[in-house]
Design an enzyme around this catalytic site. Sequence first.
Site, PDB file in Angstrom:
ATOM      1  N   ARG A   1      11.237   3.880   3.922  1.00  0.00           N
ATOM      2  CA  ARG A   1      10.745   2.944   4.943  1.00  0.00           C
ATOM      3  C   ARG A   1      11.926   2.141   5.448  1.00  0.00           C
ATOM      4  O   ARG A   1      12.758   1.668   4.652  1.00  0.00           O
ATOM      5  CB  ARG A   1       9.683   2.001   4.379  1.00  0.00           C
ATOM      6  CG  ARG A   1       9.344   0.872   5.347  1.00  0.00           C
ATOM      7  CD  ARG A   1       8.182   0.035   4.928  1.00  0.00           C
ATOM      8  NE  ARG A   1       6.922   0.764   5.088  1.00  0.00           N
ATOM      9  CZ  ARG A   1       5.721   0.193   5.019  1.00  0.00           C
ATOM     10  NH1 ARG A   1       5.626  -1.100   4.801  1.00  0.00           N
ATOM     11  NH2 ARG A   1       4.626   0.910   5.154  1.00  0.00           N
TER      12      ARG A   1
ATOM     13  N   LYS B   1      26.614  -4.622  -1.651  1.00  0.00           N
ATOM     14  CA  LYS B   1      28.090  -4.510  -1.627  1.00  0.00           C
ATOM     15  C   LYS B   1      28.555  -3.771  -0.381  1.00  0.00           C
ATOM     16  O   LYS B   1      29.712  -3.368  -0.292  1.00  0.00           O
ATOM     17  CB  LYS B   1      28.564  -3.760  -2.875  1.00  0.00           C
ATOM     18  CG  LYS B   1      28.112  -4.380  -4.187  1.00  0.00           C
ATOM     19  CD  LYS B   1      28.503  -3.462  -5.346  1.00  0.00           C
ATOM     20  CE  LYS B   1      27.655  -3.742  -6.567  1.00  0.00           C
ATOM     21  NZ  LYS B   1      27.747  -2.659  -7.573  1.00  0.00           N
TER      22      LYS B   1
ATOM     23  N   ARG C   1       0.812  -1.229   0.000  1.00  0.00           N
ATOM     24  CA  ARG C   1       0.000   0.000   0.000  1.00  0.00           C
ATOM     25  C   ARG C   1       0.838   1.268   0.000  1.00  0.00           C
ATOM     26  O   ARG C   1       0.621   2.170  -0.827  1.00  0.00           O
ATOM     27  CB  ARG C   1      -0.927   0.023   1.233  1.00  0.00           C
ATOM     28  CG  ARG C   1      -2.185  -0.793   1.071  1.00  0.00           C
ATOM     29  CD  ARG C   1      -2.578  -1.376   2.411  1.00  0.00           C
ATOM     30  NE  ARG C   1      -1.609  -2.397   2.750  1.00  0.00           N
ATOM     31  CZ  ARG C   1      -1.741  -3.675   2.375  1.00  0.00           C
ATOM     32  NH1 ARG C   1      -2.821  -4.075   1.770  1.00  0.00           N
ATOM     33  NH2 ARG C   1      -0.792  -4.555   2.651  1.00  0.00           N
ATOM     34  N   THR C   2       1.768   1.372   0.933  1.00  0.00           N
ATOM     35  CA  THR C   2       2.470   2.655   1.106  1.00  0.00           C
ATOM     36  C   THR C   2       3.342   2.958  -0.105  1.00  0.00           C
ATOM     37  O   THR C   2       3.301   4.067  -0.653  1.00  0.00           O
ATOM     38  CB  THR C   2       3.316   2.616   2.392  1.00  0.00           C
ATOM     39  OG1 THR C   2       2.496   2.150   3.459  1.00  0.00           O
ATOM     40  CG2 THR C   2       3.846   4.002   2.727  1.00  0.00           C
TER      41      THR C   2
ATOM     42  N   HIS D   1       4.232   6.069  11.530  1.00  0.00           N
ATOM     43  CA  HIS D   1       3.886   5.876  10.122  1.00  0.00           C
ATOM     44  C   HIS D   1       2.952   7.058   9.806  1.00  0.00           C
ATOM     45  O   HIS D   1       1.732   6.897   9.711  1.00  0.00           O
ATOM     46  CB  HIS D   1       3.181   4.527   9.970  1.00  0.00           C
ATOM     47  CG  HIS D   1       3.000   4.045   8.565  1.00  0.00           C
ATOM     48  ND1 HIS D   1       3.235   4.834   7.450  1.00  0.00           N
ATOM     49  CD2 HIS D   1       2.587   2.833   8.087  1.00  0.00           C
ATOM     50  CE1 HIS D   1       2.968   4.133   6.361  1.00  0.00           C
ATOM     51  NE2 HIS D   1       2.593   2.921   6.723  1.00  0.00           N
TER      52      HIS D   1
END
Length: 302
Positions: A105, A83, A55-56, A133
């Site tokens: 996120r 890396k 969703r986000t 959030h």
Amino acid sequence: MIKHFLSLSSFATNDIQSLIDRAHFFSLHSKQPDKINHLLKNKIFANLFYEPSTRTRCSFEIAAKRLGAEVVNFVPENSSVKKGETLYDTLKTFESLGVDGIVLRHADDRVFDGLHARFNLPLLNAGAGKFEHPSQGLLDLLTLKQEFGGLNGLKIAVCGDIKHSRVAGSLMVAAEKFGMEIYLCGPESLLPTTTQAFIKKAHFDDILPSVDAVMMLRIQLERHESLELDGEAYHKQFGLSEKRVNTMKKEAIILHPGPFNRGVEIADEVVEHKQSRIFKQMSNGVFSRMAVLEWAVSGEHK
Ligand code: CP
């Protein structure tokens, strides 16, 4: 001044209200692209998701595109993170590449601590560990406001793994600002300690008949070191079944940030129940994130 969107706690109530109003405007005019599709033309946003999201991530992308911006989706698993590149160096790289804002996120609760001061572009919190959030908080507020016309005095039960929930984190910040009452329900071990007067612990079945909304949360197994979940037993004790919905006021609504586990915290038939606004929340996610992206790069509400 660079505008970062990191936590609802850093916003004045009026400023959150302006974002909700702007998101509501977008909800009304999303089918009129001539009104909105140029607002962020020539801007490029980067989505950096170090944790899974449907969703986000997608709604930030759709929000940007609806406003005429372009989006780069960074996938850590296929990147130089493999890396050994650090988060800071990856963000610095995107800043150097010339993007206009970064949507991030991350699993770390404190990922944004001090980070924003080191960048000359907006950083937008798309979920930080168990912290906040904020764009989810905004879409939850928009959904409640659309339903009830205002937020002050609303009684909301939150049920589930609240201790590990950044969604609950942002909701509780907003509740204090807008005068809402929060009732925490669920297994005692998954409830936070609270001393604030507007947040109370409650027995789920006792509080359901009196609330305006219930926010169901999934058990965040990824944030537990060891938790064996008996889904059936959990559902019996804390799941939102149709029987429990029938004890709620007819005008009360059901919320869930998603993803949901049908048959665990919410019954299959309740997900699309007439009192459910779960898919409305998802739609509002696009509109809320449109408001956030516009705010971040313009620094003003229009
Ligand atoms: N509500 C929410 O944050 O969903 P995603 O994890 O799918 O983005």
